[in-house]
Design a protein around this motif. Sequence first.
Motif, short mmCIF file in Angstrom:
data_model
loop_
_atom_site.label_atom_id
_atom_site.label_comp_id
_atom_site.label_asym_id
_atom_site.label_seq_id
_atom_site.Cartn_x
_atom_site.Cartn_y
_atom_site.Cartn_z
N THR A 1 0.87 -1.17 0.00
CA THR A 1 0.00 0.00 0.00
C THR A 1 0.91 1.22 0.00
O THR A 1 1.93 1.24 0.69
CB THR A 1 -0.89 0.02 1.27
OG1 THR A 1 -1.65 -1.16 1.31
CG2 THR A 1 -1.79 1.23 1.29
N LYS A 2 0.57 2.23 -0.79
CA LYS A 2 1.40 3.43 -0.84
C LYS A 2 0.53 4.65 -1.07
O LYS A 2 -0.60 4.54 -1.55
CB LYS A 2 2.47 3.32 -1.90
CG LYS A 2 1.97 2.99 -3.28
CD LYS A 2 3.13 2.73 -4.21
CE LYS A 2 2.72 1.70 -5.24
NZ LYS A 2 3.83 1.27 -6.05
N GLY A 3 1.07 5.77 -0.70
CA GLY A 3 0.34 6.99 -0.91
C GLY A 3 1.11 8.19 -0.42
O GLY A 3 2.15 8.06 0.23
N ASP A 4 0.59 9.36 -0.76
CA ASP A 4 1.16 10.62 -0.31
C ASP A 4 0.34 11.13 0.86
O ASP A 4 -0.90 11.09 0.81
CB ASP A 4 1.17 11.64 -1.44
CG ASP A 4 2.12 11.25 -2.55
OD1 ASP A 4 3.07 10.47 -2.29
OD2 ASP A 4 1.94 11.72 -3.68
N TYR A 5 1.03 11.59 1.88
CA TYR A 5 0.37 12.04 3.10
C TYR A 5 0.79 13.46 3.43
O TYR A 5 1.97 13.74 3.60
CB TYR A 5 0.70 11.10 4.26
CG TYR A 5 0.19 9.71 3.99
CD1 TYR A 5 -1.10 9.35 4.35
CD2 TYR A 5 0.98 8.77 3.34
CE1 TYR A 5 -1.59 8.08 4.07
CE2 TYR A 5 0.50 7.49 3.06
CZ TYR A 5 -0.78 7.17 3.42
OH TYR A 5 -1.26 5.92 3.12
N ASP A 6 -0.17 14.34 3.53
CA ASP A 6 0.07 15.74 3.86
C ASP A 6 0.09 15.87 5.38
O ASP A 6 -0.91 15.58 6.05
CB ASP A 6 -1.05 16.60 3.27
CG ASP A 6 -0.89 18.07 3.55
OD1 ASP A 6 -0.06 18.46 4.40
OD2 ASP A 6 -1.62 18.86 2.93
N VAL A 7 1.23 16.27 5.92
CA VAL A 7 1.36 16.42 7.37
C VAL A 7 1.52 17.89 7.76
O VAL A 7 2.01 18.21 8.84
CB VAL A 7 2.54 15.57 7.91
CG1 VAL A 7 2.26 14.08 7.76
CG2 VAL A 7 3.85 15.92 7.21
N SER A 8 1.06 18.79 6.89
CA SER A 8 1.22 20.22 7.13
C SER A 8 0.49 20.70 8.39
O SER A 8 0.89 21.71 8.98
CB SER A 8 0.77 21.04 5.92
OG SER A 8 -0.59 20.80 5.63
N ASP A 9 -0.52 19.97 8.83
CA ASP A 9 -1.23 20.37 10.04
C ASP A 9 -0.36 20.25 11.29
O ASP A 9 -0.67 20.83 12.32
CB ASP A 9 -2.53 19.57 10.21
CG ASP A 9 -2.31 18.08 10.30
OD1 ASP A 9 -1.49 17.54 9.52
OD2 ASP A 9 -2.96 17.43 11.14
N LEU A 10 0.76 19.52 11.19
CA LEU A 10 1.68 19.37 12.32
C LEU A 10 2.82 20.39 12.28
O LEU A 10 3.48 20.61 13.30
CB LEU A 10 2.29 17.96 12.31
CG LEU A 10 1.31 16.80 12.44
CD1 LEU A 10 2.03 15.48 12.24
CD2 LEU A 10 0.61 16.84 13.78
N ALA A 11 3.04 21.01 11.14
CA ALA A 11 4.17 21.94 10.96
C ALA A 11 4.13 23.08 11.97
O ALA A 11 3.08 23.67 12.21
CB ALA A 11 4.17 22.49 9.55
N GLY A 12 5.29 23.36 12.54
CA GLY A 12 5.42 24.47 13.47
C GLY A 12 4.90 24.22 14.86
O GLY A 12 4.93 25.09 15.71
N LYS A 13 4.44 23.00 15.15
CA LYS A 13 3.88 22.67 16.46
C LYS A 13 4.82 21.73 17.21
O LYS A 13 5.23 20.70 16.68
CB LYS A 13 2.51 22.01 16.31
CG LYS A 13 1.49 22.89 15.64
CD LYS A 13 0.18 22.17 15.45
CE LYS A 13 -0.80 23.05 14.70
NZ LYS A 13 -1.99 22.33 14.31
N GLY A 14 5.12 22.08 18.45
CA GLY A 14 5.92 21.21 19.32
C GLY A 14 7.20 20.74 18.66
O GLY A 14 7.95 21.54 18.10
N VAL A 15 7.46 19.43 18.70
CA VAL A 15 8.69 18.88 18.15
C VAL A 15 8.79 19.06 16.64
O VAL A 15 9.87 18.98 16.07
CB VAL A 15 8.86 17.38 18.51
CG1 VAL A 15 8.97 17.19 20.01
CG2 VAL A 15 7.73 16.55 17.94
N PHE A 16 7.67 19.30 15.99
CA PHE A 16 7.67 19.45 14.54
C PHE A 16 8.19 20.81 14.08
O PHE A 16 8.35 21.05 12.89
CB PHE A 16 6.28 19.16 13.97
CG PHE A 16 5.81 17.78 14.32
CD1 PHE A 16 6.45 16.66 13.80
CD2 PHE A 16 4.76 17.60 15.19
CE1 PHE A 16 6.03 15.38 14.14
CE2 PHE A 16 4.32 16.32 15.53
CZ PHE A 16 4.97 15.21 15.00
#
Length: 65
Positions: free
Chosen positions: A25-40
Amino acid sequence: MELPKVKSVTAVRNYLLHIVFTDNTKGDYDVSDLAGKGVFKAWDTHDNFNKVFINPESGTISWPG
């Protein structure tokens, strides 16, 4: 039945990962909602987002630091 594990991960562009699992299984995952928060916050330092890797001990998606 065992859940699939992350087989490979690459940064496509900032905050977008391409992930392939052991069941192919493969795909692209947008993790922009985590950007700039805490360890991210570290993603924006020294091009860290593009240094994504699979942690050999935990099998999880990780970044330096």
